[in-house]
Design a protein around this motif. Structure first.
Motif, PDB file in Angstrom:
ATOM      1  N   ARG A  29      44.956  32.804  43.765  1.00  0.00           N
ATOM      2  CA  ARG A  29      45.296  31.979  42.604  1.00  0.00           C
ATOM      3  C   ARG A  29      44.017  31.600  41.863  1.00  0.00           C
ATOM      4  O   ARG A  29      43.112  30.990  42.440  1.00  0.00           O
ATOM      5  CB  ARG A  29      46.044  30.718  43.065  1.00  0.00           C
ATOM      6  CG  ARG A  29      47.459  31.010  43.594  1.00  0.00           C
ATOM      7  CD  ARG A  29      47.991  29.854  44.397  1.00  0.00           C
ATOM      8  NE  ARG A  29      47.294  29.731  45.680  1.00  0.00           N
ATOM      9  CZ  ARG A  29      47.244  28.610  46.393  1.00  0.00           C
ATOM     10  NH1 ARG A  29      47.846  27.524  45.961  1.00  0.00           N
ATOM     11  NH2 ARG A  29      46.599  28.590  47.545  1.00  0.00           N
ATOM     12  N   ILE A  30      43.976  31.999  40.597  1.00  0.00           N
ATOM     13  CA  ILE A  30      42.770  31.795  39.785  1.00  0.00           C
ATOM     14  C   ILE A  30      43.090  30.947  38.558  1.00  0.00           C
ATOM     15  O   ILE A  30      44.063  31.197  37.861  1.00  0.00           O
ATOM     16  CB  ILE A  30      42.199  33.140  39.284  1.00  0.00           C
ATOM     17  CG1 ILE A  30      42.019  34.125  40.437  1.00  0.00           C
ATOM     18  CG2 ILE A  30      40.880  32.929  38.548  1.00  0.00           C
ATOM     19  CD1 ILE A  30      41.541  35.487  39.995  1.00  0.00           C
ATOM     20  N   LEU A  55      37.267  41.110  37.336  1.00  0.00           N
ATOM     21  CA  LEU A  55      37.459  40.491  38.647  1.00  0.00           C
ATOM     22  C   LEU A  55      38.932  40.572  39.060  1.00  0.00           C
ATOM     23  O   LEU A  55      39.267  40.931  40.192  1.00  0.00           O
ATOM     24  CB  LEU A  55      37.006  39.027  38.602  1.00  0.00           C
ATOM     25  CG  LEU A  55      37.264  38.198  39.869  1.00  0.00           C
ATOM     26  CD1 LEU A  55      36.475  38.775  41.050  1.00  0.00           C
ATOM     27  CD2 LEU A  55      36.866  36.738  39.650  1.00  0.00           C
ATOM     28  N   ARG A  56      39.781  40.256  38.112  1.00  0.00           N
ATOM     29  CA  ARG A  56      41.210  40.287  38.373  1.00  0.00           C
ATOM     30  C   ARG A  56      41.687  41.700  38.702  1.00  0.00           C
ATOM     31  O   ARG A  56      42.446  41.906  39.660  1.00  0.00           O
ATOM     32  CB  ARG A  56      41.893  39.807  37.096  1.00  0.00           C
ATOM     33  CG  ARG A  56      43.353  39.590  37.172  1.00  0.00           C
ATOM     34  CD  ARG A  56      43.801  39.175  35.788  1.00  0.00           C
ATOM     35  NE  ARG A  56      45.239  39.090  35.695  1.00  0.00           N
ATOM     36  CZ  ARG A  56      45.886  38.980  34.552  1.00  0.00           C
ATOM     37  NH1 ARG A  56      45.203  38.955  33.411  1.00  0.00           N
ATOM     38  NH2 ARG A  56      47.195  38.900  34.529  1.00  0.00           N
ATOM     39  N   ARG A  57      41.226  42.670  37.937  1.00  0.00           N
ATOM     40  CA  ARG A  57      41.590  44.065  38.205  1.00  0.00           C
ATOM     41  C   ARG A  57      41.112  44.485  39.597  1.00  0.00           C
ATOM     42  O   ARG A  57      41.816  45.181  40.328  1.00  0.00           O
ATOM     43  CB  ARG A  57      40.948  44.992  37.157  1.00  0.00           C
ATOM     44  CG  ARG A  57      41.588  44.911  35.782  1.00  0.00           C
ATOM     45  CD  ARG A  57      40.707  45.598  34.749  1.00  0.00           C
ATOM     46  NE  ARG A  57      41.190  45.407  33.385  1.00  0.00           N
ATOM     47  CZ  ARG A  57      41.935  46.295  32.720  1.00  0.00           C
ATOM     48  NH1 ARG A  57      42.255  47.445  33.285  1.00  0.00           N
ATOM     49  NH2 ARG A  57      42.332  46.047  31.499  1.00  0.00           N
ATOM     50  N   GLU A 352      32.371  49.709  46.876  1.00  0.00           N
ATOM     51  CA  GLU A 352      31.265  49.075  47.594  1.00  0.00           C
ATOM     52  C   GLU A 352      30.428  48.195  46.663  1.00  0.00           C
ATOM     53  O   GLU A 352      30.035  47.086  47.025  1.00  0.00           O
ATOM     54  CB  GLU A 352      30.343  50.149  48.194  1.00  0.00           C
ATOM     55  CG  GLU A 352      30.905  50.835  49.422  1.00  0.00           C
ATOM     56  CD  GLU A 352      30.912  49.908  50.632  1.00  0.00           C
ATOM     57  OE1 GLU A 352      29.863  49.300  50.917  1.00  0.00           O
ATOM     58  OE2 GLU A 352      31.966  49.803  51.280  1.00  0.00           O
ATOM     59  N   ALA A 353      30.158  48.719  45.490  1.00  0.00           N
ATOM     60  CA  ALA A 353      29.321  47.970  44.538  1.00  0.00           C
ATOM     61  C   ALA A 353      30.031  46.683  44.105  1.00  0.00           C
ATOM     62  O   ALA A 353      29.423  45.616  44.065  1.00  0.00           O
ATOM     63  CB  ALA A 353      28.993  48.836  43.323  1.00  0.00           C
ATOM     64  N   LEU A 354      31.310  46.792  43.800  1.00  0.00           N
ATOM     65  CA  LEU A 354      32.034  45.612  43.327  1.00  0.00           C
ATOM     66  C   LEU A 354      32.240  44.596  44.449  1.00  0.00           C
ATOM     67  O   LEU A 354      32.286  43.398  44.203  1.00  0.00           O
ATOM     68  CB  LEU A 354      33.376  46.021  42.713  1.00  0.00           C
ATOM     69  CG  LEU A 354      33.272  46.867  41.441  1.00  0.00           C
ATOM     70  CD1 LEU A 354      34.656  47.233  40.930  1.00  0.00           C
ATOM     71  CD2 LEU A 354      32.478  46.169  40.351  1.00  0.00           C
ATOM     72  N   ALA A 355      32.350  45.086  45.675  1.00  0.00           N
ATOM     73  CA  ALA A 355      32.507  44.168  46.811  1.00  0.00           C
ATOM     74  C   ALA A 355      31.274  43.285  46.942  1.00  0.00           C
ATOM     75  O   ALA A 355      31.337  42.179  47.471  1.00  0.00           O
ATOM     76  CB  ALA A 355      32.746  44.951  48.097  1.00  0.00           C
ATOM     77  N   LEU A 384      39.836  50.484  36.553  1.00  0.00           N
ATOM     78  CA  LEU A 384      39.365  49.333  37.321  1.00  0.00           C
ATOM     79  C   LEU A 384      38.378  48.502  36.513  1.00  0.00           C
ATOM     80  O   LEU A 384      38.371  47.273  36.557  1.00  0.00           O
ATOM     81  CB  LEU A 384      38.708  49.846  38.614  1.00  0.00           C
ATOM     82  CG  LEU A 384      38.169  48.874  39.637  1.00  0.00           C
ATOM     83  CD1 LEU A 384      39.205  47.828  40.000  1.00  0.00           C
ATOM     84  CD2 LEU A 384      37.717  49.639  40.865  1.00  0.00           C
ATOM     85  N   LEU A 385      37.541  49.191  35.758  1.00  0.00           N
ATOM     86  CA  LEU A 385      36.547  48.490  34.946  1.00  0.00           C
ATOM     87  C   LEU A 385      37.104  48.084  33.585  1.00  0.00           C
ATOM     88  O   LEU A 385      36.426  47.407  32.806  1.00  0.00           O
ATOM     89  CB  LEU A 385      35.305  49.374  34.764  1.00  0.00           C
ATOM     90  CG  LEU A 385      34.572  49.738  36.065  1.00  0.00           C
ATOM     91  CD1 LEU A 385      33.435  50.706  35.786  1.00  0.00           C
ATOM     92  CD2 LEU A 385      34.040  48.493  36.764  1.00  0.00           C
TER      93      LEU A 385
END
Length: 482
Positions: A29-30, A55-57, A352-355, A384-385
């Motif tokens: 929940r954001i 972020l949501r995607r 990996e990068a986004l994590a 995704l981006l």
RNA sequence: GGCGACGUAGCCAAGUGGUAAGGCAGAGCUCUGCAAAAGCUCCAUCCGGCAGUUCGAAUCUGCCCGUCGCCUCCA
């Protein structure tokens, strides 16, 4: 799909990068502080909402069920003042600017929030919260409104790491203000003559202060139990006082603080090394800027920089992002055309990068480095981006001639040119494209005759009309340039 | 004044102890009548400065210089 690493995010509340875990199952929940549309949106707003969109995607990509709330502060002092100047009402000003903002968000590919609460639609909830704060001695009523008593909340300053004594030293009560302490802030402002107002029994009619709406709406929509929700976001300039005040309002009424588990703040965007503002003369409305620049290039530009960093926007940097976008389009066309499968692994590297605290810059570098990714992974990463390939990506070049192409060509070549004389006779029946093909044929004839002067003259003329020629082994092609 | 962030090639920028990602621009080559496009190749002995810690630092510590933000409405 399985993820190698857990998601790590920087939490302003703890000032550390933490492993992210939802409070409830796979639900995230954001609440993100949205726009106050008492003025036009600018590119700085876009940077912030573009980040939360990614972020949501990404959270959804990782399998979370995301509820994304972004409020609209549709009542404030500035809109009342602007409306007065323009001889209209605050809600007209708000509606205009917000419609423009929404249109810009669509152009940027920012997805719609799940909930988009307007402050004026939550007056009962806001008032209920104020009553509770008064009842618990966190707020008090004076001549001009209801104020929050900062001294009543010992943890005030914790989120923004402010020292209350130091804040006190620099603050003072203005003439005409009735609050007890300079740090106290308005929960409810009693209406003066001619100001918009909502009844508030047993007190007086007026309007909510800025901070209370977010406390009331986030609780109503995300956390009715008062045990906290997952993420609260906004620009870094909101940490103090806005978010600090939200904490002070919400947490005393909660069964189990903190209000938000993770606080996420986006770095500000500067223009010519200055914060964008009308007084500095560097303000440009977002809608206008989007007319000048490809929205996808703007998204790419922001992805290149860490979301928490201050970023300086320049015309040169947006130009570079445009080149990157062209490269992505070209790669996409090649992948679509090729039958082979391509290499797997891009998606995982991007993951990996986004994590790693949403390192979009590294994610983007993988996207540009990978020589022949699989089409499926390439498309998924783009989505995704938020840089979704649309139909126009598949067109090799722009094929629409400028509207004034024929006029420009006539003046560039001069009326005595044989090609144009032939054209002039049947002006209406020959399309601009056909004329262009005829010019190209003439030039190729000249080239065959090694009449380079004539050949180059025709090419230069077309160039001045916005048409570039490309001599390939398969013949001459053309494209429209800016 | 208080608090904080940042300072990496011409520009944007990743990288938080093990020897400088990526992009833009630029240069060279191939192709071309020339150009454009395309393809290939090159492009920071060095990370604001000075000390220090360490076998080893862009990455840690201290000081200095510079830029910006917050402290009032602000994404």
């Amino acid at each position: 799909m399985g993820h190698l690493s857990s998601l790590r995010l920087y939490n302003t509340r703890t000032r550390t990068v933490e492993q992210f875990a939802p409070l409830r199952g796979d639900e995230v929940r954001i609440y993100v502080c949205g726009l106050t549309p008492s003025a036009q949106a600018h590119l700085g707003h876009a940077r912030s909402f573009l980040f939360f969109d990614v972020l949501r995607r990404y959270l959804e990509f990782r399998g979370y069920r995301v509820t994304y709330v972004q409020n609209v502060t549709d009542i404030d002092d500035r809109s009342i003042a602007t409306a007065r100047e323009r001889g209209t009402t605050f809600d007209v000003v708000m509606a205009e600017n917000y419609a423009s903002f929404k249109a810009s968000m669509r152009r940027l590919g920012v997805r719609e929030p799940d909930e988009e609460p307007y402050a004026t639609a939550y007056i009962p909830q806001i008032q209920a919260m104020i009553r509770m704060l008064i009842g618990k001695q966190y707020a008090y009523v004076v001549e001009d409104g209801v104020y929050y008593s900062v001294r009543a909340f010992p943890r005030y300053g914790e989120l923004s790491r402010r020292n209350i004594e130091e804040l006190e030293a620099g603050a003072r009560i203005e003439v005409g203000e009735y609050k007890h302490d300079p740090l106290d802030f308005a929960l409810w402002k009693f209406a003066k003559e001619g100001e918009p107002s909502w009844p508030f029994e047993p007190y007086r009619a007026g309007r909510p202060g800025w901070h209370i709406e977010c406390s009331a709406m986030s609780r109503e929509l995300l956390d009715p139990q008062g045990v906290g929700f997952d993420m609260h976001g906004g620009g870094a300039d909101l940490i103090f006082p806005h978010h600090e005040n939200e904490v002070a309002q919400s947490e005393p009424l909660m069964r189990r603080p903190p209000m938000a588990n993770t606080w996420i703040h986006g770095g500000l965007l500067l223009f010519d090394s200055r914060k964008m503002s009308k007084s500095l003369g560097n303000f440009e409305p977002l809608s206008q800027l989007l007319d000048r620049h490809d929205p996808q290039a703007i998204r790419l530009l922001f992805l290149q920089t860490g979301y928490r960093k201050v970023m300086n926007f320049t015309e040169e940097s947006i130009g570079a992002a445009g080149s990157v976008l062209d490269r992505l389009k070209k790669t996409y066309r090649l992948l679509r055309a090729s039958k082979s499968g391509g290499d797997k692994g891009l998606l995982q590297r991007v993951d990996e990068a986004l994590a790693d605290d949403m390192n979009t810059a590294v994610a983007l570098s993988h996207l540009l480095q990978e020589e022949t990714p699989s089409l499926d992974e390439f498309e998924r990463v783009l989505t995704l981006l938020g840089i979704e390939p649309h139909a126009s990506w598949l067109e090799e070049t722009a094929v629409t001639l400028p509207a004034d192409f024929v006029e420009r060509l006539k003046s560039a070549l001069g009326p005595s040119t044989p090609a144009l004389r032939a054209f002039a006779q049947d002006d209406k029946s020959v399309s601009p494209e056909a004329l262009l093909e005829r010019i190209i044929a003439l030039r190729n004839e000249a080239r065959t005759n090694k009449d380079w002067a004539k050949s180059d003259q025709l090419r230069d003329a077309l160039a001045s009309c916005g048409v570039a020629l490309h001599d390939t082994s398969g013949g001459t092609t053309w494209s429209v340039v800016a």
